[in-house]
Design a protein around this motif. Structure first.
Motif, PDB file in Angstrom:
ATOM      1  N   ASN A 273       0.787  -1.030   0.027  1.00 10.81           N
ATOM      2  CA  ASN A 273       0.068  -0.126   0.045  1.00 10.81           C
ATOM      3  C   ASN A 273       0.773   1.157  -0.012  1.00 10.81           C
ATOM      4  O   ASN A 273       0.562   2.246   0.685  1.00 10.81           O
TER       5      ASN A 273
ATOM      6  N   SER B 125       2.169   4.736  -0.875  1.00  4.51           N
ATOM      7  CA  SER B 125       1.603   6.035  -1.524  1.00  4.51           C
ATOM      8  C   SER B 125       2.533   7.099  -1.322  1.00  4.51           C
ATOM      9  O   SER B 125       3.404   7.173  -0.246  1.00  4.51           O
TER      10      SER B 125
ATOM     11  N   HIS C  70       0.252   5.386  -5.790  1.00  2.71           N
ATOM     12  CA  HIS C  70      -0.878   5.256  -5.091  1.00  2.71           C
ATOM     13  C   HIS C  70      -1.271   3.969  -4.838  1.00  2.71           C
ATOM     14  O   HIS C  70      -1.500   3.166  -5.669  1.00  2.71           O
ATOM     15  N   LYS C  71      -1.150   3.696  -3.298  1.00  2.00           N
ATOM     16  CA  LYS C  71      -1.374   2.173  -3.188  1.00  2.00           C
ATOM     17  C   LYS C  71      -0.706   1.328  -3.820  1.00  2.00           C
ATOM     18  O   LYS C  71      -1.586   0.174  -4.395  1.00  2.00           O
TER      19      LYS C  71
ATOM     20  N   GLN D 104       1.194  -2.153  -4.502  1.00  4.49           N
ATOM     21  CA  GLN D 104       1.413  -3.587  -4.007  1.00  4.49           C
ATOM     22  C   GLN D 104       2.396  -4.372  -4.908  1.00  4.49           C
ATOM     23  O   GLN D 104       1.941  -4.578  -6.132  1.00  4.49           O
TER      24      GLN D 104
ATOM     25  N   SER E 256       2.483   6.815   3.354  1.00  6.48           N
ATOM     26  CA  SER E 256       1.666   5.665   3.859  1.00  6.48           C
ATOM     27  C   SER E 256       2.053   4.337   3.344  1.00  6.48           C
ATOM     28  O   SER E 256       2.749   4.334   2.051  1.00  6.48           O
ATOM     29  N   GLY E 257       1.801   3.237   3.859  1.00  3.09           N
ATOM     30  CA  GLY E 257       2.273   1.806   3.567  1.00  3.09           C
ATOM     31  C   GLY E 257       3.692   1.730   3.900  1.00  3.09           C
ATOM     32  O   GLY E 257       4.256   2.531   4.596  1.00  3.09           O
TER      33      GLY E 257
ATOM     34  N   SER F  14      -0.434   3.854  -9.955  1.00  4.88           N
ATOM     35  CA  SER F  14      -1.030   2.647  -9.654  1.00  4.88           C
ATOM     36  C   SER F  14      -0.684   1.431 -10.488  1.00  4.88           C
ATOM     37  O   SER F  14      -0.484   1.762 -11.552  1.00  4.88           O
TER      38      SER F  14
END
Lengths: 261, 310
Positions: free
Chosen positions: B19, B21, B32-33, B35, B69-70, B227
């Motif tokens: 995740n 970002s 963005h997020k 994975q 984040s992540g 993404s």
């Protein structure tokens, strides 16, 4: 660029130990600057030109073209020094009169100018000897051994490296501008030059970011440490030659000074 | 079972993003997020248009950028942005940047390559060994004494790669390694990467060369505006026409030709699509070409026409 750096890499004296070359060049330059007569400086000038062009094999034509740059400045300085403004005609070897004043050359002014000329040209030739026979990485490597602060060495390395990067960039931009008639007359030329400089500046900031990222990616923390090359010791004959030459000059300056010139 | 399948079945990724970002200080959202799981010993392509976030992603994998984040995991362990952890991360993960001029800082080739291992605090003899080995693998031993500014673009690229190899990382990230190289140099470069792959390195490359990505890698990630738009084996990615269209990717020529031949009934539609030129040509050997081929040849042959006219 101007080929200066190419000779540093390809000349015959590159293999000579940079430490010895640097000490020789600096010591000789100091002797040249401290000498109060023109003769030792002229000897230095001739020997350095000989070493660089004949021994190290830097093409004579190219050498003199490079050397004409500092000589131009030195000549202007020497001419200014040799001139003096007086109201009486005594001691003037040559003059022009402006009203009641005379602008002319005195015996003292002339010998001072010759001394200045010889000393500066001699010192410049020492620098040229070093610059044309020793690549910068050899010099920085040696400076590190002499415990010169890292900051200075790193600045030298980066500035030298990026001169070429930006020179290439500037050339590309200039060509791109010229191909779109960016240099047809003086006015457009000036404007284009302004654009070139500003885009070069932005580029420099940009590059410094990506260089920093690339250095950090390779584990950069506080200093640009690299493994130094090892150098062959200088052949004894050349080493002895260096020492004898400088001792001879030292002797000349101290003992024969008053006799010559 | 292909290499890709084998890698997927093992479950200990050397690098993973969870995740993640990130947006740049000027407000541009770059990731963005995300994975992602990178299996050790695999060849991975990161595809996507310019500005899709590939380079930003790479800077995260090496700890130069910190996700807002992540988290980033190295060998299952969360990356901490401390000096000691980052040294471990940067030893394991090396990046070869796209523009070699922004990576080479030294005037001297040997010194530049020695920079990484020196930062890893190896002894001078060890550093020398590593530099020598890296120069051997990248075949630049003859450039040793040359100043960096006199090198050609391809040579600079090799020196940049050697600078990373000298640190002996497990994962090598290549940011558009074949961009602006001539076809011959691209081939040489790919041989070098294949060699690194055989030595057990994990390779992650971003590229716009679809043919190369299709025929060489095990696994692809497609990035679109920060993404992950898709992931999978090259075969899965490149047969999905809508996916390709949405992400501005092209069909590799091998697949294009294969599909044409299947459509014309020359190759059995159930046969496995070829991954490269050799496999495609092997199909052609067995292809059911109509007999017309021979007759066309005799009709059009100018010599025959000439003979007929006489």
């Amino acid at each position: 660029m101007i080929g200066l750096e190419n000779y540093a890499y390809s000349n015959r004296w590159r293999i000579i130990n940079p430490c010895d070359k640097m000490i020789f060049a600096f010591a000789t330059m100091l002797l040249c600057l401290f000498s109060t007569q023109a003769i030792p400086s002229l000897i230095i000038l001739l020997s350095m030109v000989f070493l660089t062009t004949v021994q190290a094999g830097v093409p004579r034509q190219h050498y003199f073209r490079l050397f004409s740059v500092p000589v131009g400045f030195i000549l202007i300085g020497a001419i200014t020094v040799s001139l003096s403004v007086t109201t009486n005609l005594i001691n003037l070897l040559w003059f022009i009169s402006i009203g009641s004043y005379y602008i002319g050359i005195t015996q003292g002014g002339l010998s001072q100018a010759i001394l200045l000329l010889a000393r500066s040209a001699g010192a410049a030739s020492c620098l040229f000897f070093l610059a044309l026979t020793t690549p910068l990485d050899d010099i920085t490597c040696q400076l590190e051994r002499w415990k010169v602060p890292y900051l200075i060495i790193e600045m030298m390395t980066l500035i030298y490296r990026f001169i070429f990067v930006f020179w290439e960039q500037a050339t590309t931009i200039h060509i791109a501008q010229a191909s779109r008639l960016g240099h047809v007359d003086l006015k457009t030329s000036l404007r284009s030059a302004g654009y070139l400089v500003s885009s070069l500046f932005i580029n420099a900031v940009d590059r410094s970011h990506s260089l920093y990222n690339a250095l950090v990616a390779r584990g950069y923390s506080d200093s640009l440490r690299v493994l130094e090359d090892e150098h062959q010791p200088t052949p004894v004959l050349i080493k002895v030659g260096f020492i004898c030459f400088d001792l001879f000059l030292l002797g000349l300056i101290i003992f024969r000074g008053s006799v010559l010139l | 079972m292909s290499q890709a399948d084998q890698n997927l079945s093992s479950s200990n990724p050397i690098l993973a993003l969870e995740n993640v970002s990130y947006s740049y200080p000027n407000g541009v959202a770059a990731l963005h997020k995300i994975q992602m799981e990178i299996q050790p010993g695999s060849k991975i392509a990161i595809l996507g248009a310019n500005g899709a976030g590939k380079s930003t992603l790479f800077l995260h994998l090496n700890g130069i950028l910190q996700p807002q984040s992540g988290r980033v995991l190295l060998d299952g362990q969360r990356v901490e942005y401390t000096h000691s952890f980052l040294s471990v991360l940067r030893k394991k993960v090396g990046i070869v940047f796209q523009d070699p001029d922004s990576q080479l800082f030294s005037v001297n080739v040997f010194q530049d390559i020695s920079f990484g291992p020196m930062n890893l605090k190896y002894s001078p003899t060890e550093v020398k060994d590593r530099v020598e080995r890296a120069m051997e693998i990248t075949k630049i031993c003859d450039l040793r004494g040359r100043p960096t500014h006199q090198l050609s673009y391809g040579q600079k690229k090799r020196v940049a790669i050697a600078g990373i190899l000298a640190m002996d990382p497990e994962v090598i990230i290549l940011d558009e390694p074949t961009a602006s190289l001539d076809p011959c140099l691209v081939e040489e470069m790919m041989l070098l990467f294949e060699e690194l792959y055989k030595r057990g390195k994990t390779l992650i490359m971003s590229t716009h060369d679809m043919d190369l990505a299709y025929s060489w890698v095990d696994y692809c990630y497609v990035l679109n505006q920060g993404s992950v738009a898709a992931q999978g084996s090259p075969y899965d990615i490149f047969r999905d026409q809508t996916l390709l269209k949405e992400n501005n990717l092209q069909i590799p020529w091998v697949l294009k030709v294969f599909e044409q031949l299947v459509a014309k009934g020359l190759i059995d539609g159930n046969s496995r699509p070829p991954y490269n030129e050799e496999q495609l040509f092997a199909y052609l050997d067995n292809a059911a070409f109509p007999v017309a081929k021979q007759s066309i040849k005799t009709e059009v042959n100018p010599w025959n026409l000439y003979r007929k006219a006489r």
